[in-house]
Scaffold this active site. Structure first.
Site, PDB file in Angstrom:
ATOM      1  N   THR A 184      38.828  38.203  39.001  1.00  0.00           N
ATOM      2  CA  THR A 184      39.502  37.242  39.874  1.00  0.00           C
ATOM      3  C   THR A 184      40.920  37.714  40.130  1.00  0.00           C
ATOM      4  O   THR A 184      41.547  38.307  39.251  1.00  0.00           O
ATOM      5  CB  THR A 184      39.523  35.827  39.250  1.00  0.00           C
ATOM      6  OG1 THR A 184      40.304  34.966  40.079  1.00  0.00           O
ATOM      7  CG2 THR A 184      40.111  35.828  37.850  1.00  0.00           C
ATOM      8  N   SER A 185      41.411  37.450  41.333  1.00  0.00           N
ATOM      9  CA  SER A 185      42.807  37.773  41.656  1.00  0.00           C
ATOM     10  C   SER A 185      43.724  36.577  41.411  1.00  0.00           C
ATOM     11  O   SER A 185      44.943  36.689  41.575  1.00  0.00           O
ATOM     12  CB  SER A 185      42.916  38.225  43.114  1.00  0.00           C
ATOM     13  OG  SER A 185      42.584  37.158  43.998  1.00  0.00           O
ATOM     14  N   SER A 213      39.344  40.734  45.700  1.00  0.00           N
ATOM     15  CA  SER A 213      39.887  39.690  46.587  1.00  0.00           C
ATOM     16  C   SER A 213      41.356  39.935  46.926  1.00  0.00           C
ATOM     17  O   SER A 213      42.206  39.046  46.819  1.00  0.00           O
ATOM     18  CB  SER A 213      39.715  38.302  45.938  1.00  0.00           C
ATOM     19  OG  SER A 213      38.372  38.054  45.616  1.00  0.00           O
ATOM     20  N   ASP A 235      33.820  34.583  48.958  1.00  0.00           N
ATOM     21  CA  ASP A 235      33.386  33.183  49.010  1.00  0.00           C
ATOM     22  C   ASP A 235      32.352  32.941  50.103  1.00  0.00           C
ATOM     23  O   ASP A 235      31.761  31.857  50.168  1.00  0.00           O
ATOM     24  CB  ASP A 235      34.585  32.256  49.239  1.00  0.00           C
ATOM     25  CG  ASP A 235      35.327  31.932  47.952  1.00  0.00           C
ATOM     26  OD1 ASP A 235      34.785  32.202  46.864  1.00  0.00           O
ATOM     27  OD2 ASP A 235      36.449  31.397  48.032  1.00  0.00           O
TER      28      ASP A 235
END
EC number: 2.5.1.19
Length: 426
Positions: A170-171, A198, A314
């Site tokens: 995750t960023s 991301s 997403d």
């Protein structure tokens, strides 16, 4: 369990829709407004479970917030980097953004802050963010597994300095650290080790920081420098519509050969998910852009595509939901990190497509979806808002699609189905 049956259409969709504000921008704007000195007004803010969990946590930290959902407006009385509350028990639900942003925010405080969420939130990765905070001298007590909620942070003003951070899942952890860095005791350099997923969300963070008066220097793709002593300026800020949530309405035009216009959203958006328009163009859609709108016109037949979706991950569910209607395979790549989202999203999409009778090959980092006639089925959503919203679009072209637990869309788009049925004239 509640369900919603999706009516298959025998005609193209033809609609203009209004989409609520971006969740990602709302949460970032809320954080920097809380750190600014003085009153900020956020217009077209998103009101959903995620954003409301976040706002409540900020308010518990002693930063006044006024929510006006009827005007889609949030007013924030920022405290100039001060965290007035010296103790708080903070609950983030399943809001990953809130979890990571609040974790970073309380590092600026001088007190004892406990954070927890729902059981799935306790499974989502927090380790690299909390490791950076620990390396800066902040004490964190984990009640269960190290690196996972629940935990208590004993805040003392974030020291800053030079840190290495992994951002391959995750960023959001990087964005969280970037946004608090101006209030550190010294300049902060963050070096990302390995792959940064991301990246578009990190660019969004840097752009929003600049909009509120703080500069980030990026020396290469993986190194960021923030000078201490910079301060966010309170301001009036309008949040653009959520490009992720617009994707479902554009997809409806794509599968029905219809037309959908979304107002106040253009390709100049700072949201990475605006790249969905490029995907639809490659699949045969026509994309028209006005001064303050974007319109998608679907083709007679969608075309297959081979696409790296790392910067718009997403939307994997959106593409997966319309892929069986293409005339050749759809291949989705480079999204292994979505296995750690609200649900294990690669497995969830593959499972539900197979439930519909679709031939799917699962990869470690994606999937290959073959053109297949779809069977009626009840779609399991796994408490994942994007599963419900995406597979509703599938039902516009195939009779007998039922969405289970449609209320899960409250996480980011509470009135999704109201707007969805309005779009199709029902």
């Amino acid at each position: 369990m509640d369900t919603i049956a999706i009516p298959a259409l025998n005609r193209p969709v033809d609609a203009t829709v209004e989409i609520p504000g971006s969740k990602s921008i709302t949460n970032r704007a809320l954080l920097v407004a809380a750190l600014a000195q003085g009153d900020s007004t956020l217009e077209n803010a998103l009101f959903s479970e995620d954003s409301e969990y976040f706002a409540k946590c900020v308010e518990q930290l002693g930063i006044p917030i006024t929510l006006n959902p009827h005007l889609a407006q949030i007013q924030v009385s920022g405290k100039g980097g001060d965290i007035p509350a010296k103790q708080a028990d903070l609950f983030v639900g399943l809001a990953g953004t809130a979890a990571r942003f609040i974790t970073a925010l309380v590092a600026l405080g001088n007190g004892e802050y406990r954070l927890d969420g729902v059981p799935r939130m306790r499974e989502r990765p927090m380790g690299d963010l909390v490791t950076v905070l620990q390396n800066s001298g902040i004490k964190i007590n984990f009640e269960g597994n190290s690196g996972f909620m629940p935990y208590t942070i004993y805040g003392q003003q974030f020291a800053g300095g030079h840190f290495r951070l992994k951002a391959n899942q995750t960023s959001q952890q990087l964005s969280a650290l970037l946004m608090i860095a101006p209030y550190a005791q010294q300049d902060t350099t963050i070096e990302v080790e390995g792959t940064l997923v991301s990246q578009s969300y990190v660019k969004m963070t840097c752009r929003l920081m600049a909009d509120f008066g703080v500069d980030v220097t990026q020396t290469d793709d993986n190194q960021f420098h923030i000078k201490a002593g910079q301060r966010y300026q309170a301001r009036h800020y309008t949040i653009e519509p959520d490009a992720s949530n617009a994707s479902y309405f554009f997809a409806a035009a794509a599968v029905t050969g219809g037309r959908v216009r979304v107002n106040h959203l253009t390709k100049q958006s700072c949201q990475g998910d605006i790249l969905w328009l490029n995907v639809l163009e490659q699949m045969g859609c026509q994309v028209l852009e006005g001064e303050d709108y974007t319109e998608v016109i679907g083709p007679e037949q969608l075309q297959g595509i081979d696409v790296d979706m790392n910067d718009m991950s997403d939307l994997v569910q959106t593409l997966g939901a319309i892929a069986p209607y293409a005339n050749s395979p759809v291949i989705i790549r480079n999204v292994e990190h979505i296995r750690y989202k609200e649900t294990e999203r690669i497995r969830a999409v593959v499972t539900e497509l197979r439930r519909l009778g679709v031939k799917v090959e699962e990869f470690a980092d994606g999937m290959k979806i073959e053109p297949t006639p779809i069977n009626p089925a009840a779609i399991e959503t796994y408490h994942d808002h994007r599963m419900a919203m995406a597979f509703a679009v599938t039902g516009l072209k195939t009779p007998g699609i039922v969405i289970q637990d449609p209320g899960c869309t409250a996480k980011t788009f509470p009135d999704y189905f109201t707007r969805f049925f309005k779009m199709i004239g029902q």
